[in-house]
Design a protein around this motif. Sequence first.
Motif, mmCIF file in Angstrom:
data_model
loop_
_atom_site.group_PDB
_atom_site.id
_atom_site.type_symbol
_atom_site.label_atom_id
_atom_site.label_comp_id
_atom_site.label_asym_id
_atom_site.label_seq_id
_atom_site.Cartn_x
_atom_site.Cartn_y
_atom_site.Cartn_z
ATOM 1 N N THR A 187 40.530 53.788 82.850
ATOM 2 C CA THR A 187 41.456 53.706 81.736
ATOM 3 C C THR A 187 41.669 55.118 81.189
ATOM 4 N N PRO A 188 42.553 55.288 80.210
ATOM 5 C CA PRO A 188 42.672 56.621 79.590
ATOM 6 C C PRO A 188 41.344 57.174 79.087
ATOM 7 N N ALA A 189 40.410 56.296 78.717
ATOM 8 C CA ALA A 189 39.095 56.763 78.255
ATOM 9 C C ALA A 189 38.336 57.495 79.353
ATOM 10 N N THR A 190 38.674 57.246 80.621
ATOM 11 C CA THR A 190 38.039 57.964 81.728
ATOM 12 C C THR A 190 38.434 59.437 81.694
ATOM 13 N N ASP A 191 39.705 59.711 81.472
ATOM 14 C CA ASP A 191 40.151 61.100 81.347
ATOM 15 C C ASP A 191 39.639 61.740 80.061
ATOM 16 N N VAL A 192 39.479 60.944 79.001
ATOM 17 C CA VAL A 192 38.903 61.454 77.756
ATOM 18 C C VAL A 192 37.495 61.986 78.018
ATOM 19 N N TYR A 193 36.705 61.238 78.778
ATOM 20 C CA TYR A 193 35.337 61.647 79.105
ATOM 21 C C TYR A 193 35.344 63.000 79.822
ATOM 22 N N ALA A 194 36.222 63.147 80.802
ATOM 23 C CA ALA A 194 36.274 64.397 81.558
ATOM 24 C C ALA A 194 36.708 65.555 80.662
ATOM 25 N N ALA A 195 37.706 65.324 79.793
ATOM 26 C CA ALA A 195 38.153 66.379 78.885
ATOM 27 C C ALA A 195 37.037 66.777 77.924
ATOM 28 N N ALA A 196 36.262 65.798 77.468
ATOM 29 C CA ALA A 196 35.137 66.095 76.578
ATOM 30 C C ALA A 196 34.060 66.892 77.315
ATOM 31 N N THR A 197 33.865 66.600 78.598
ATOM 32 C CA THR A 197 32.902 67.364 79.392
ATOM 33 C C THR A 197 33.339 68.819 79.497
ATOM 34 N N VAL A 198 34.637 69.034 79.704
ATOM 35 C CA VAL A 198 35.166 70.395 79.742
ATOM 36 C C VAL A 198 34.909 71.105 78.409
ATOM 37 N N LEU A 199 35.189 70.428 77.299
ATOM 38 C CA LEU A 199 34.994 71.054 75.990
ATOM 39 C C LEU A 199 33.522 71.348 75.737
ATOM 40 N N TYR A 200 32.641 70.437 76.101
ATOM 41 C CA TYR A 200 31.194 70.661 75.972
ATOM 42 C C TYR A 200 30.809 71.937 76.722
ATOM 43 N N LEU A 207 26.688 72.344 81.342
ATOM 44 C CA LEU A 207 27.145 70.964 81.452
ATOM 45 C C LEU A 207 26.340 70.068 80.519
ATOM 46 N N PRO A 208 26.852 68.870 80.200
ATOM 47 C CA PRO A 208 26.136 67.988 79.270
ATOM 48 C C PRO A 208 24.813 67.461 79.795
ATOM 49 N N ARG A 231 24.779 69.799 69.658
ATOM 50 C CA ARG A 231 24.178 70.636 68.615
ATOM 51 C C ARG A 231 22.851 71.231 69.085
ATOM 52 N N GLU A 232 22.212 70.589 70.089
ATOM 53 C CA GLU A 232 21.008 71.179 70.673
ATOM 54 C C GLU A 232 21.363 72.235 71.711
ATOM 55 N N ALA A 233 22.394 71.959 72.516
ATOM 56 C CA ALA A 233 22.789 72.905 73.558
ATOM 57 C C ALA A 233 23.448 74.141 72.972
ATOM 58 N N ALA A 234 24.160 73.958 71.847
ATOM 59 C CA ALA A 234 24.860 75.074 71.215
ATOM 60 C C ALA A 234 24.765 74.924 69.698
ATOM 61 N N PRO A 235 23.665 75.366 69.096
ATOM 62 C CA PRO A 235 23.454 75.166 67.653
ATOM 63 C C PRO A 235 24.542 75.784 66.783
ATOM 64 N N GLY A 236 25.285 76.773 67.306
ATOM 65 C CA GLY A 236 26.302 77.415 66.502
ATOM 66 C C GLY A 236 27.588 76.622 66.373
ATOM 67 N N VAL A 237 27.729 75.568 67.160
ATOM 68 C CA VAL A 237 28.944 74.756 67.083
ATOM 69 C C VAL A 237 28.867 73.866 65.852
ATOM 70 N N PRO A 238 29.917 73.823 65.029
ATOM 71 C CA PRO A 238 29.880 73.007 63.806
ATOM 72 C C PRO A 238 29.595 71.541 64.100
ATOM 73 N N ASP A 239 28.883 70.898 63.188
ATOM 74 C CA ASP A 239 28.493 69.500 63.387
ATOM 75 C C ASP A 239 29.693 68.587 63.589
ATOM 76 N N ALA A 240 30.770 68.808 62.838
ATOM 77 C CA ALA A 240 31.934 67.926 62.959
ATOM 78 C C ALA A 240 32.515 67.981 64.364
ATOM 79 N N VAL A 241 32.564 69.169 64.951
ATOM 80 C CA VAL A 241 33.076 69.312 66.311
ATOM 81 C C VAL A 241 32.099 68.688 67.303
ATOM 82 N N SER A 242 30.802 68.937 67.112
ATOM 83 C CA SER A 242 29.788 68.359 68.004
ATOM 84 C C SER A 242 29.856 66.836 68.006
ATOM 85 N N THR A 243 29.970 66.252 66.825
ATOM 86 C CA THR A 243 30.020 64.795 66.717
ATOM 87 C C THR A 243 31.234 64.234 67.450
#
Length: 745
Positions: A187-200, A207-208, A231-243
């Motif tokens: 579903t579109p959520a499959t591409d969402v997962y991949a895009a989130a992996t890229v952003l992570y 990688l996550p 937030r563990e892999a990159a503590p400098g990333v703001p919490d709102a973005v990490s969440t």
Amino acid sequence: RVERALPDYEIGDEIGRGGWGVVLHARHRQLGRDVAVKELPTAFAADPGVQHRFVSEARLLATLDHPHIVPIYDYVEREGVCLLVMELLSGGTVLDRLTTAGVSADAACGIVLATCSALHHAHGKGILHRDVKPENLLFTGGGTLKVSDFGIAKVVGGAVSMATRTGEVLGTPAYMAPEQALGRELTPATDVYAAATVLYELLSGRLPFVDDGNAIALLYRHVHEDPVALREAAPGVPDAVSTTVMRALARDPADRYESAEDFGVALADAAGGVWGPGWVQRGGVDVMASGRIRERISQPLAPPPPEEPASAPTTEASGFAGTPRAKTPAPPTVIERSVISHEEGGRGALEASPDELVPVRDLVPADTPPSMTAVAPPEPAAPAAPPEAAAPVPAPEATAPAPTPAAARPPAAARPPARRSRRTPLLIALGVVGVLVGGGVGAVVAGGGSSSKTPTRTTAAPKATAPKVVATVPIGERVDHVGTGRQGVWASDIAGRALARIDPSNNSVTHVALENGPHSVAVTDNAVWATLSGGLVKVEPQSGGNGFKVTPVPVDESLTEVAVGEGWVWATVLSGGLLVRVDPATGTTVAKIPVGASPDSVVAGEGAVWVANRTTPGTVTRVDPTTNGVVATIPVGANPDQLAIGAGSIWSANSGDGSVARIDPKTNKVVATIQIGPGASSIIVGQGAAWVVQPESAVVSRIEPATNRVTAKVQVSGRPESIAVNADGVWVADTSSGNVIRIRE
């Protein structure tokens, strides 16, 4: 071969190579425009199934018009060559930028925001990307981000994640969603997962999931474990973005953002709340979005109020105690470079053959315990026959959500030390892929094994006459189409270059050799017709049971589907927009009728000929067989794949939106739209019901015509893509295993 296929272009040097093909530089001779030409892997381009998907998908991809999508200028399928002519981009990839200059956090969010906008546009046309990764995110010379390779994974590998028969998986493990690794509905959520992996990865440089050099263990973790918190892999990333990123990486698609736009909106809100107005511009990435994403970045949120320090506040300028002034948003962290290994490894898709490929789920029995010690793939085993009394999957309203199974981890001692690339589409040794399902992520599968760890389900008790799989009939290496009539049950054996006749009394098979591999099949009272390279073939039984007479019927068009009815043989020409009319007695082509863009499936009955046009929005064209004139064009849904006639109606299975449209032939209007699910692609009417196939989930749905409701779902094995029905049962062609599956009520 490329030069012959593209005579209007000067073909230059190779400028790229990956799992989905080779990219060449070219220039249009008249326009002087530089372009990129992608050539699909030779082994795949010669396959009729890939050719069929290529032409169908290329037409759809050419309709994508978005500032963040690489445009398709042209496509060619000729002499076993499949080519896409695209915009040439000179700004490199996101991967290049990540591994050299680094990417700031706000730029990373801008990159993925542009990606989400592109994905949402494509999803609206029924197109999933299936392979979002940094290499497929490119920049123009002016710095505009564009997403490339939409749908190429489907063209090459088919609708589900595939593997070779010897046990190697086709895909890019680092960005693959759990449902994609397991061959379930996408579903579109499959591409969402991949895009989130890229952003992570852009935000953290990793990688996550823990990468120990074992691609199989990486896939295992995607399916069974939660990723390391950002937030563990990159503590400098703001919490709102990490969440926001972590929600998009949820294992269960239902727990992610439902659409790419939803993900983009949440990301824009999080980034705007942290970095304040103008954060997109400061990041240096032009985001040309529309809809809700555009609203969010056009009117960014104000920065949050300053936090109260624990000690006495001081002014930043003087250091004296007093009233603190508001702090400006902190500058985003820059990821200096990626810490991920990018070396090539494993066997690339360029070396694979489509004849090797079967769905991953067929090679991974649900009751296989995790085994991380195997390195070489196992010997191929004969496919197991489904149980005689396999229970149907209940209709959607009768099934409660399955609980998420507990995470399990493969034993560390068994992880091979050799590194593999996480990026190129890999073919991964399946000797250890068994952990994917064996660790606990399972589903009720009617036709393919059971698991002691299958989650408990609450289901409605099936009726006594519920449909079930009763037999699996081996045909050959690859079966593409199935049809029924007075001449029995017939299937097209592409790899074996034969038509196969199934005797319903004992499921025995008789093969009729042909010069080329057949595709579509139509069975009449006295003959069988099939499309193949160069035209049609007519197969007639000889008197006294003395074999079959094979008569080639040349047609100077590349035919797609065939049907017989209203006194004639009808065949579609997908690339030419034509319906061909053939005299069944003489084999003479008597008419070529323009019927619209991308004509695919064709049926004849109810006083007319009906043609599905695989476009978005899709239509069904009605042709008067007495005049050869088009009398109606009926909107039905996105990408109508197959048509059927029965119960006084014309039925259209629309793979683009997962629906079935029911047409009243008296009014030429859709009188009912029935939602089936993603990928509804083949349909037949008989035995008092309409039967619909979903290749991606390997499900056959039964529709009750009196109520237009789905009354049962039967889980089958493999990748079912064609269906037929007669008094002896429902017959389903599994294109991956070369079997025909028999269902009875």
